[in-house]
Design an enzyme around this catalytic site. Sequence first.
Site, PDB file in Angstrom:
ATOM      1  N   TYR A  35       0.838  -1.198   0.000  1.00  0.00           N
ATOM      2  CA  TYR A  35       0.000   0.000   0.000  1.00  0.00           C
ATOM      3  C   TYR A  35       0.872   1.247   0.000  1.00  0.00           C
ATOM      4  O   TYR A  35       2.080   1.189   0.261  1.00  0.00           O
ATOM      5  CB  TYR A  35      -1.003   0.000   1.160  1.00  0.00           C
ATOM      6  CG  TYR A  35      -0.468   0.405   2.526  1.00  0.00           C
ATOM      7  CD1 TYR A  35       0.401  -0.412   3.237  1.00  0.00           C
ATOM      8  CD2 TYR A  35      -0.853   1.609   3.109  1.00  0.00           C
ATOM      9  CE1 TYR A  35       0.862  -0.045   4.491  1.00  0.00           C
ATOM     10  CE2 TYR A  35      -0.394   1.988   4.370  1.00  0.00           C
ATOM     11  CZ  TYR A  35       0.457   1.156   5.044  1.00  0.00           C
ATOM     12  OH  TYR A  35       0.915   1.521   6.285  1.00  0.00           O
ATOM     13  N   ARG A  54       8.680   3.544  -4.365  1.00  0.00           N
ATOM     14  CA  ARG A  54       8.577   2.627  -3.217  1.00  0.00           C
ATOM     15  C   ARG A  54       7.534   1.549  -3.488  1.00  0.00           C
ATOM     16  O   ARG A  54       7.725   0.378  -3.150  1.00  0.00           O
ATOM     17  CB  ARG A  54       8.242   3.416  -1.950  1.00  0.00           C
ATOM     18  CG  ARG A  54       8.284   2.556  -0.692  1.00  0.00           C
ATOM     19  CD  ARG A  54       8.148   3.371   0.569  1.00  0.00           C
ATOM     20  NE  ARG A  54       6.865   4.020   0.685  1.00  0.00           N
ATOM     21  CZ  ARG A  54       6.526   4.890   1.649  1.00  0.00           C
ATOM     22  NH1 ARG A  54       7.420   5.199   2.578  1.00  0.00           N
ATOM     23  NH2 ARG A  54       5.337   5.442   1.702  1.00  0.00           N
ATOM     24  N   LYS A 149       6.364  -1.681   2.186  1.00  0.00           N
ATOM     25  CA  LYS A 149       5.136  -1.107   2.768  1.00  0.00           C
ATOM     26  C   LYS A 149       3.972  -2.050   2.479  1.00  0.00           C
ATOM     27  O   LYS A 149       3.293  -1.940   1.455  1.00  0.00           O
ATOM     28  CB  LYS A 149       4.888   0.291   2.201  1.00  0.00           C
ATOM     29  CG  LYS A 149       3.853   1.076   2.983  1.00  0.00           C
ATOM     30  CD  LYS A 149       3.900   2.536   2.599  1.00  0.00           C
ATOM     31  CE  LYS A 149       2.779   3.345   3.219  1.00  0.00           C
ATOM     32  NZ  LYS A 149       2.856   3.460   4.672  1.00  0.00           N
ATOM     33  N   GLU A 181      11.294   2.857  14.748  1.00  0.00           N
ATOM     34  CA  GLU A 181      10.525   3.997  14.226  1.00  0.00           C
ATOM     35  C   GLU A 181       9.242   4.069  15.033  1.00  0.00           C
ATOM     36  O   GLU A 181       9.048   3.290  15.965  1.00  0.00           O
ATOM     37  CB  GLU A 181      10.254   3.829  12.729  1.00  0.00           C
ATOM     38  CG  GLU A 181       9.483   2.552  12.409  1.00  0.00           C
ATOM     39  CD  GLU A 181       9.410   2.227  10.919  1.00  0.00           C
ATOM     40  OE1 GLU A 181       9.361   3.151  10.098  1.00  0.00           O
ATOM     41  OE2 GLU A 181       9.392   1.025  10.596  1.00  0.00           O
TER      42      GLU A 181
HETATM   43  N1  PMP Z   1       7.160   4.221   9.191  1.00  0.00           N
HETATM   44  C1  PMP Z   1       6.014   3.526   9.212  1.00  0.00           C
HETATM   45  C2  PMP Z   1       5.962   2.244   9.956  1.00  0.00           C
HETATM   46  C3  PMP Z   1       4.869   4.014   8.541  1.00  0.00           C
HETATM   47  O1  PMP Z   1       3.718   3.311   8.563  1.00  0.00           O
HETATM   48  C4  PMP Z   1       4.948   5.273   7.885  1.00  0.00           C
HETATM   49  C5  PMP Z   1       3.746   5.874   7.216  1.00  0.00           C
HETATM   50  N2  PMP Z   1       3.108   5.049   6.367  1.00  0.00           N
HETATM   51  C6  PMP Z   1       6.165   5.955   7.881  1.00  0.00           C
HETATM   52  C7  PMP Z   1       7.256   5.407   8.545  1.00  0.00           C
HETATM   53  C8  PMP Z   1       6.308   7.265   7.171  1.00  0.00           C
HETATM   54  O2  PMP Z   1       6.362   7.074   5.785  1.00  0.00           O
HETATM   55  P1  PMP Z   1       5.903   8.201   4.779  1.00  0.00           P
HETATM   56  O3  PMP Z   1       6.672   9.433   5.128  1.00  0.00           O
HETATM   57  O4  PMP Z   1       6.277   7.649   3.455  1.00  0.00           O
HETATM   58  O5  PMP Z   1       4.436   8.377   4.956  1.00  0.00           O
END
Ligand code: PMP
Length: 296
Positions: A35, A54, A149, A181
């Site tokens: 996703y 990505r 993702k 994270e």
């Molecule tokens: N880490 C995780 C686990 C996430 O789910 C997300 C957001 N989807 C992010 C980092 C941040 O990614 P992005 O800046 O691409 O939204």
Amino acid sequence: MPVCQIVHLNGSFLPLAEARISPLDRGFLFAHAAYEVTAVYGGRFIDMPGHLTRLSRTLAGIALPDPLSPSGWEALHKELIVRNDLNEGIVYLEVTGGAYDVRDFAGPETFVPTVFAYADSRKLIGAEARDGIKVVFLDDTRWKRRDMKTVQLLSQGLAYRTAKARGADTAFMVEDGFVTEAASSNAWIVTPSGEIITRHLSPAILPGITRAGVMALRGKGGFAVTERAFTPDEAVNAAEVFTTSSGAMVAPVTHIEGRPVGDGKPGPVTRQIQRLYYEAMGADLAAVAPWAMERA
Ligand code: PMP
């Protein structure tokens, strides 16, 4: 607010209530799906090429063919926001392994993906960005390929529930003594000496598109970033802490485990990064984020 009513499913745009996916879909049965969540601001997509790169990496990583070209994906995204008259919010896109007539772990040799997307109207620069969020530490129980993702989001869903029960907004996930994270964003700290730190890219974390967007502002902003893992102790003792994600952009973390970070208010480095990021998005700072303009 419910999501916008016109959604995309397998090549068609239709009302959400008419969208039907088979219960034998591999997204449902095996969480076999990629996703993306792409931010929309002023009717324009933020860092669409980064999201599409990505997406194709994740699809390759989970054995799915990429059903559309980058321009096809872009057209799909655009049509969704035009049909829903969306000016600010996000587009959610999911590509699954598709549905077959048996529940088979391995699945067919070649998958025929299910493609689903919806738009969601929401403020990207809101109260969380202004006032900050609270986090708690939780064990990172996710699978080992967090750089892809996928919709394997049960750990994060449960982490959010625990965080909420403990009076926080989200969780910082901890593995082997280091923060990986946050539950749905990348984590950053600013040390008392002013060093900005975020974890280095590896399969342990998602390569955030917003993280990359902040990195790209280093030259203009005149700041440096150290990419390394940091400990929960370093986060608790940091001068500032913030997160980055497409849904919440740059969010100050004001409390960890109920204790204030610094003086418990969003700090000057976080504010500077918010200013730079919002400006790059084309936001009218004075109108939507006057609080980000107050300099320390
Ligand atoms: N880490 C995780 C686990 C996430 O789910 C997300 C957001 N989807 C992010 C980092 C941040 O990614 P992005 O800046 O691409 O939204």
